[in-house]
Scaffold this active site. Structure first.
Site, PDB file in Angstrom:
ATOM      1  CB  SER A 188      70.090 -62.970  32.116  1.00 24.83           C
ATOM      2  OG  SER A 188      70.476 -61.872  32.783  1.00 24.83           O
ATOM      3  CG  HIS A 247      68.410 -66.715  32.722  1.00 27.49           C
ATOM      4  ND1 HIS A 247      67.500 -66.503  31.681  1.00 27.49           N
ATOM      5  CD2 HIS A 247      68.471 -65.632  33.569  1.00 27.49           C
ATOM      6  CE1 HIS A 247      66.760 -65.290  31.659  1.00 27.49           C
ATOM      7  NE2 HIS A 247      67.472 -64.999  32.899  1.00 27.49           N
ATOM      8  CE  LYS A 266      64.481 -65.196  34.337  1.00 26.22           C
ATOM      9  NZ  LYS A 266      64.096 -64.744  35.471  1.00 26.22           N
TER      10      LYS A 266
END
Length: 397
Positions: free
Chosen positions: A186, A214, A244
């Site tokens: 990340s 991610h 996310k």
């Protein structure tokens, strides 16, 4: 009256953090967390959100959350094993398993919780965990909850991983050995070398564990890093977040039916924490449907990332080894990094400084997170600010 010892400790250490440029100021939003945000009466181009696909503000998710809340209420009312499992939870988990290409999946209250739950439910005394040195803090904390021996290997250093796997296996000291890695790292945006990791794991009988927070929604047509490499049937644990790219909140573990059955029986956050609320679950279901039905948002995300990264490099900034939309602007010194971010703020660009302890000392960076919802005009405003501040601080000519 507060403890004098505590007050002294806090005052001294907070002062040191501020002096070293390591104190993080929290800025409340006065608007949704979209490509443009409002704080303190001002508007900013937002480059600090993990809302990759813009789904956090998507009307389809909002409508799904509202309807589920009207039908089921604002909370689920209990832990999953008593009567906190709604039909919505079952539907979400079935969709997640199909999305990730696994037999089953189980949802948790956060991605952080997943790593607290899954690692400690499987690994214990007499076991070993091989962990990439740049793994996320939740992995580190999840490993600490076990009594397993944690062996760090150099970041994406496959020779080091192979050597340590060989040593651990041939020592005969461990019953189970797990290798854990982020799918996408990340802070730098680089991708784990999963094909090589899997080969090493199969050579030394390692349990494979990928935290794809991610990568999910971003790589592999949205299904993540494991799907990107075509390894869905060779990874034991796929960890993902619902906060996310999915745009809501929560996390999940995907794997075989036996893995999921075990986590439902032995993972403590599943057993002892109230389940995700109905509105949240319904919004997650809507997001998965959107991602499975079209790749338009992913394509726009990657186009915007390429545009921003090309622009920063043309100005003379370094974006490191990123291979994803995560776009770090590497600066180094912590105080200078904080100053750079503060000047961007003054110019109407919200891009937060990332410094120690989130990244190693001396590797400070301003991390930029382009999304599918940014326009070229917004990104041009950001690049203009980067050019102005970069010249002002002597970072570019």
């Amino acid at each position: 009256m507060a403890s004098k010892t505590l007050s002294s400790f806090l005052l001294q250490n907070l002062t040191e953090l501020r002096e070293q440029g390591l104190y993080n100021t929290i800025d409340p939003l006065e608007s949704p967390n979209g490509p443009v945000i409002r704080m303190k009466g001002r508007e900013f181009v937002n480059l600090s959100s993990n809302n990759y696909l813009g789904l956090a503000t998507d009307k389809r998710l909002v409508d799904a959350a509202v309807q589920a809340t009207i039908r089921f209420g604002v909370g689920s009312g209990a832990v999953r094993t008593i009567n906190g499992t709604l039909t919505l939870h079952v539907e979400l988990e079935e969709k997640l398993a199909a999305f990730k290409g696994t037999e089953a999946a189980v949802a948790f209250q956060s991605g952080f919780n997943c790593n607290m739950a899954a690692i400690s439910a499987v690994m214990g005394a007499g076991d070993a965990i091989l962990s990439d040195e740049l793994n996320h803090a939740s992995i580190i904390d999840g490993c600490r909850l076990t009594k397993a021996k944690v062996i760090r290997y150099g970041h994406s250093d496959m020779a080091d991983l192979r050597a340590k796997a060989k040593e651990a296996r041939e020592s005969g000291a461990f019953e189970k050995i797990m290798v854990i890695t982020d799918g996408v790292f990340s802070m730098d945006g680089d991708i784990a070398k999963l094909p090589e990791i899997v080969d090493i794991a199969e050579a030394y009988d390692l349990i494979t564990y990928v935290d794809d927070a991610h990568g999910s929604g971003v790589l592999g047509g949205g299904a993540g890093t494991v799907k990107h490499f075509g390894l869905s049937d060779r990874i034991d644990f796929q960890i993902g977040t619902l906060s996310k790219a999915v745009g809501v909140v929560g996390g999940y573990v995907a794997g075989t039916q036996e893995v999921v059955d075990w986590l439902k029986a032995r993972s403590r956050p599943f057993l002892f924490s109230t389940s995700l609320p109905p509105g949240t679950v319904a919004a997650c279901i809507a997001a998965i449907d959107i991602m499975q039905g079209s790749k338009e948002l992913q394509e726009r995300l990657w186009e915007n990332a390429a545009y921003l990264q090309k622009g920063l490099k043309a100005l003379g900034f370094s974006t490191g080894h990123t291979a994803t939309p995560i776009t770090p602007c590497l600066i180094g010194d912590e105080e200078k990094t904080q100053r750079f971010s503060a000047r961007l703020y003054e110019e109407g660009i919200y891009a937060k400084a990332i410094v120690f302890p989130t990244v190693p000392k001396g590797t400070g960076r301003v991390r930029n997170m382009p999304t599918a919802e940014h326009t070229t005009e917004m990104l041009d405003r950001a690049l203009a600010a980067y050019e102005k501040v970069g010249r002002e601080l002597g970072m570019i000519r």
